[in-house]
Design a protein around this motif. Structure first.
Motif, short mmCIF file in Angstrom:
data_model
loop_
_atom_site.label_atom_id
_atom_site.label_comp_id
_atom_site.label_asym_id
_atom_site.label_seq_id
_atom_site.Cartn_x
_atom_site.Cartn_y
_atom_site.Cartn_z
N MET A 1 0.62 -1.15 0.02
CA MET A 1 0.21 -0.18 0.05
C MET A 1 0.92 1.14 0.04
N LEU A 2 0.65 1.96 -1.08
CA LEU A 2 1.33 3.43 -0.92
C LEU A 2 0.90 4.40 -0.01
N THR A 3 2.00 4.89 0.59
CA THR A 3 1.57 5.92 1.36
C THR A 3 2.58 7.29 1.12
N GLY A 4 2.16 8.57 1.70
CA GLY A 4 2.82 9.64 1.68
C GLY A 4 2.97 10.04 0.39
N ALA A 5 4.41 10.71 -0.17
CA ALA A 5 4.23 11.32 -1.18
C ALA A 5 4.34 10.19 -2.51
N ASP A 6 4.49 8.81 -2.29
CA ASP A 6 4.42 8.22 -3.09
C ASP A 6 3.01 7.91 -3.56
N LEU A 7 2.22 7.84 -2.62
CA LEU A 7 0.73 7.62 -2.67
C LEU A 7 0.10 8.91 -3.73
N VAL A 23 -7.78 3.13 -6.22
CA VAL A 23 -7.57 2.50 -5.09
C VAL A 23 -6.86 0.96 -5.30
N ARG A 24 -7.04 0.38 -6.33
CA ARG A 24 -6.32 -1.10 -6.77
C ARG A 24 -4.95 -0.76 -7.01
N ALA A 25 -4.52 0.29 -7.85
CA ALA A 25 -3.30 0.69 -8.28
C ALA A 25 -2.35 0.99 -7.02
N CYS A 26 -2.88 1.77 -6.04
CA CYS A 26 -2.29 2.13 -4.84
C CYS A 26 -2.15 1.04 -3.84
N GLY A 27 -2.61 -0.18 -4.05
CA GLY A 27 -2.39 -1.23 -3.28
C GLY A 27 -3.53 -1.52 -2.14
N TYR A 28 -4.55 -0.67 -2.00
CA TYR A 28 -5.54 -0.89 -1.11
C TYR A 28 -6.49 -2.00 -1.49
N VAL A 29 -6.02 -3.21 -1.48
CA VAL A 29 -6.84 -4.41 -1.92
C VAL A 29 -6.38 -5.37 -0.86
N SER A 30 -7.61 -6.23 -0.41
CA SER A 30 -7.45 -7.48 0.21
C SER A 30 -8.05 -8.65 -0.32
N THR A 31 -7.98 -9.60 0.07
CA THR A 31 -8.74 -10.80 -0.35
C THR A 31 -9.74 -11.31 0.48
N LYS A 32 -10.92 -11.63 0.07
CA LYS A 32 -12.07 -12.12 0.96
C LYS A 32 -11.75 -13.41 1.22
N GLY A 36 -12.57 -13.52 -3.44
CA GLY A 36 -12.88 -12.47 -4.28
C GLY A 36 -11.97 -11.27 -3.59
N GLU A 37 -12.02 -10.26 -4.53
CA GLU A 37 -11.19 -8.94 -4.06
C GLU A 37 -12.14 -7.92 -3.30
N ARG A 38 -11.42 -7.42 -2.35
CA ARG A 38 -11.96 -6.27 -1.44
C ARG A 38 -11.25 -4.90 -1.61
N LEU A 39 -11.85 -3.93 -2.16
CA LEU A 39 -11.32 -2.59 -2.38
C LEU A 39 -11.27 -1.69 -0.99
N ASN A 40 -10.27 -1.52 -0.25
CA ASN A 40 -10.17 -0.71 1.01
C ASN A 40 -10.18 0.65 0.77
N PHE A 41 -11.52 1.08 0.31
CA PHE A 41 -11.69 2.52 -0.04
C PHE A 41 -11.29 3.54 1.24
N ALA A 47 -5.30 7.28 4.14
CA ALA A 47 -3.82 7.56 3.81
C ALA A 47 -3.75 8.66 2.90
N LEU A 48 -4.62 9.16 1.83
CA LEU A 48 -4.48 10.15 0.85
C LEU A 48 -4.65 11.53 1.90
N LEU A 49 -5.60 11.54 2.91
CA LEU A 49 -5.67 12.72 3.65
C LEU A 49 -4.48 12.85 4.39
N GLU A 50 -3.70 11.88 4.88
CA GLU A 50 -2.66 12.00 5.84
C GLU A 50 -1.59 12.35 4.77
N ALA A 51 -1.53 11.83 3.61
CA ALA A 51 -0.15 12.30 2.75
C ALA A 51 -0.57 13.92 2.52
N LYS A 52 -1.75 14.29 2.50
CA LYS A 52 -1.80 15.92 2.07
C LYS A 52 -1.81 16.74 3.45
#
Length: 121
Positions: A1-7, A23-32, A36-41, A47-52
């Motif tokens: 999962m990307l964080t900070g400047a990378d995100l 969400v998927r490209a930034c790595g916020y995905v888990s497996t049910k 199946g795939e679960r996107l962790n919005f 993380a996006l707010l914290e990065a800002k």
């Protein structure tokens, strides 16, 4: 999962991508459990707010399981055990195997880490 400047860089790079793609490209995905795939919005947006540089008041040290606020009250259980939850021990940085001296006072209990003094509080 990307964080900070990378995100921030990845979000900027993807530009007009859909929310799900971001969400998927930034790595916020888990497996049910069913594979199946679960996107962790929520985690992504936090993380996006914290990065800002924004904080939405999620003081994890004052919250227990499921985000409930800690009550700082313990109740003697039916088997007469006194349970102090994981959120409290985590807040103190306690690890499995840490040992304490138990000092009983008048209607109070003090747990003093072995190797420290009463004044170290």
């Amino acid at each position: 999962m990307l964080t900070g400047a990378d995100l921030l860089a990845k979000v900027k790079e993807l530009g007009d991508a859909s929310k799900s793609e971001l969400v998927r490209a930034c790595g916020y995905v888990s497996t049910k459990k069913d594979g199946g795939e679960r996107l962790n919005f929520t985690a992504f947006y936090e993380a996006l707010l914290e990065a800002k540089g924004l904080s939405i008041g999620s003081d994890a040290s004052a919250r227990g399981k499921g985000g409930r606020k800690l009550s700082y009250i313990a109740t003697v259980q039916g088997n007469r055990n006194l349970l102090i939850g994981k959120a409290y021990t985590a807040q103190l940085g306690l690890q499995p195997g840490d040992e304490f001296e138990i000092k009983l006072g008048r209607k109070q209990i003090k747990l003093i880490p072995l190797g420290s003094t009463d004044e170290d509080e």
